[in-house]
Design an enzyme around this catalytic site. Structure first.
Site, PDB file in Angstrom:
ATOM      1  N   GLU A  92      43.482  -2.187 102.568  1.00 56.97           N
ATOM      2  CA  GLU A  92      42.193  -1.873 103.198  1.00 56.97           C
ATOM      3  C   GLU A  92      41.149  -2.929 102.830  1.00 56.97           C
ATOM      4  O   GLU A  92      40.321  -3.316 103.654  1.00 56.97           O
ATOM      5  CB  GLU A  92      41.721  -0.480 102.773  1.00 56.97           C
ATOM      6  N   HIS A 124      50.872  -0.644 122.381  1.00 65.23           N
ATOM      7  CA  HIS A 124      49.785   0.357 122.462  1.00 65.23           C
ATOM      8  C   HIS A 124      49.914   1.410 121.360  1.00 65.23           C
ATOM      9  O   HIS A 124      49.476   2.537 121.527  1.00 65.23           O
ATOM     10  CB  HIS A 124      49.743   1.052 123.823  1.00 65.23           C
ATOM     11  N   SER A 129      42.955   9.138  93.817  1.00 68.62           N
ATOM     12  CA  SER A 129      41.660   9.696  94.193  1.00 68.62           C
ATOM     13  C   SER A 129      41.074  10.391  92.975  1.00 68.62           C
ATOM     14  O   SER A 129      41.802  10.873  92.110  1.00 68.62           O
ATOM     15  CB  SER A 129      41.862  10.700  95.331  1.00 68.62           C
ATOM     16  N   LYS A 135      46.859  12.087  96.030  1.00 71.94           N
ATOM     17  CA  LYS A 135      46.632  10.850  96.791  1.00 71.94           C
ATOM     18  C   LYS A 135      47.251   9.609  96.172  1.00 71.94           C
ATOM     19  O   LYS A 135      47.316   9.447  94.967  1.00 71.94           O
ATOM     20  CB  LYS A 135      45.118  10.613  96.964  1.00 71.94           C
TER      21      LYS A 135
END
Ligand code: ARG
Length: 475
Positions: free
Chosen positions: A306, A171, A293, A299
């Site tokens: 992704e 979980h 970024s 970043k």
């Protein structure tokens, strides 16, 4: 990849006459021709189309259906097309209806009448069913090679991190201690099953050769279908000509194996995304496999993972396209089936691209064991071991579970961990607690004590690596 390295992006006006001249009183409307044409996506099967034609024509010659001279001319012509393809000199006509038409017409332009005899006893329906099998057989072999490389990379990383203790999760809540190597090896086993699924799909793809099914009802020519099947690497010719031209199970099976593999890569990607966040920081990705970024200077984004997660949905779409395309069409061939190629090629190409990128990304990733250990120290992942300690001293497990639960609640309230309790504090909960409790709930003990087969210990991880490598070697 077994693909011709050209992409036909635009469709021009009809340059070549249709194959079905004679019956029709006019040329096909250019819009219909553009709509109907599959050359922009089936041109990648040109080598397999030629391979099939070489064997088909050789068989026609052996059976005395065409002359030895015709076979020689056809072979010479087909080889010259192949040579031009490999040298880059072959221009694919984007207005041809499909790759089969293009090859036949190019051949006829080069060798004359013999070219017109190539299609004797054959239909594009059995031809396309053959070409696609030959093409996907190679694609599947290539993907399998890439999956093996990924599995080996995972084994290498797992070997180095076989004793890095980290929290295992259920979980997404810290649950019990495992090793990073054990967590990684879970993916090796998934990928090994993917390999098996692809091998199964390929074995069935190679079992029955559709060539010689004709349009749907075989042919009156004395074909030797056993010869062509064997020459083209199949176990046997298919025994039902209608099934031969209308079966696309092999696309669906490979598509399903690819979709399942993407699902595994997507889950791995999701974990990598979590692990390299500041919240976890269990790993650091190599700068070469991350992006920045345009506005936030700090970043470092895991775009690769992704994209894999995102592309998984698209591959599911490809599989769905195939399933839906097939579900309502009557036997035998229907033009709907031309849609199979874009879907399955997209699935193949997408997995190819993902595997090509994820393997070096994983190989260059750096695990951060100190952070894993810090996370493992928080979250009471040794609570089960504390309950097991009491159980081993004679308390029924359900009572031990409840007792430990009460201790955890008290620790949370006091902002402490179980191992920070004094022995007196332990004894307030049960007389069974002795000095040895500290050893029993120590993280390394908790992890290394899970000696059941298939568990997270260093020894188990090393054993798994050995087993996986053995399986790979036996493939
Ligand atoms: N381009 C077609 C396909 O991909 C080849 C078979 C065409 N057959 C026909 N009867 N129109 O399915």
């Amino acid at each position: 990849m077994p693909t011709a390295d050209f992409v036909v992006t635009t469709l021009r006006r009809v340059l070549m006459p249709q194959l079905w001249q004679g019956r029709a009183s006019k040329a096909v409307d250019s819009r219909v021709n553009d709509f109907n044409s599959s050359i922009r996506f089936d041109a990648r099967m040109i080598e397999q189309d030629i391979q099939g034609s070489l064997v088909h024509s050789a068989m026609l010659g052996r059976q005395g259906i065409i002359s030895a001279q015709d076979v020689e001319d056809i072979h010479k012509g087909l080889h010259s097309i192949l040579d031009d393809l490999h040298s880059g000199a072959l221009e694919i006509d984007p207005a041809a209806e499909d790759v089969h038409t293009f090859v036949e017409q190019t051949l006829t332009a080069r060798v004359g009448d013999a070219g017109k005899r190539l299609h004797t006893g054959r239909s594009r329906n059995d031809q396309v069913a053959l070409d696609l099998r030959l093409n996907l057989r190679e694609a599947s072999a290539h993907l399998q090679g890439q999956i093996k490389e990924l599995i080996e990379t995972i084994c290498d990383q797992a070997e180095k991190s076989a004793d890095y203790v980290m929290p295992g999760y259920t979980h997404l809540q810290r649950a019990q201690p495992v090793t990073f190597g054990h967590q990684l090896m879970a993916y090796a086993w998934m990928l090994l099953r993917d390999l098996g699924r692809m091998q199964d799909a390929t074995a069935r793809m190679n079992a029955e050769c559709p060539l010689g099914s004709g349009a749907l009802a075989g042919t009156t020519y004395p074909l030797d279908r056993f010869y062509t099947a064997k020459e083209l690497g199949f176990d046997a010719p298919c025994a039902n000509s209608i099934d031969g031209v209308s079966d696309r199970d092999f696309c669906i099976e490979l598509g399903a194996a690819i979709a399942t593999c993407m699902m595994h890569l997507s889950r791995l990607s999701e974990e990598i995304i979590l692990w390299c966040s500041w919240e976890f920081k269990f790993i650091e990705l190599d700068d070469a496999f991350t992006t920045g970024s345009s506005i936030m200077p700090q970043k470092k984004n895991p775009d690769v993972t992704e994209l894999i997660r995102g592309k998984t949905g698209r591959v599911y779409g490809d599989l769905n396209t195939l399933l839906v395309m097939m579900k309502g069409i009557p036997l035998a061939y229907d033009k709907d089936m031309q849609e199979d190629k874009e879907a399955i090629f997209d699935a193949v190409d997408t997995l190819e691209l993902c595997l090509r990128t994820v393997t070096p990304m994983l190989a260059t990733m750096t695990p951060l064991p100190a952070n894993m250990r810090r996370a493992a120290a928080k979250g009471f992942i040794n609570a089960t071991d504390c309950a097991d300690y009491l159980t081993k001293k004679g308390m029924p497990f359900r009572d031990a579970y409840k007792c430990t639960g009460t201790m955890v609640a008290a620790c949370i309230a006091a902002d402490k961990t179980l191992e920070e309790l004094t022995l007196e504090e332990f004894k307030q909960y049960s007389d069974l607690f002795e000095e040895d409790v500290y050893k029993a709930i120590d993280l390394t003990t908790c992890c290394e004590g899970r000696t059941s087969y298939g568990g997270p210990t260093k020894a188990s991880v090393l054993k798994q690596i050995e087993l996986v490598k053995e399986k790979l070697a036996n493939q």
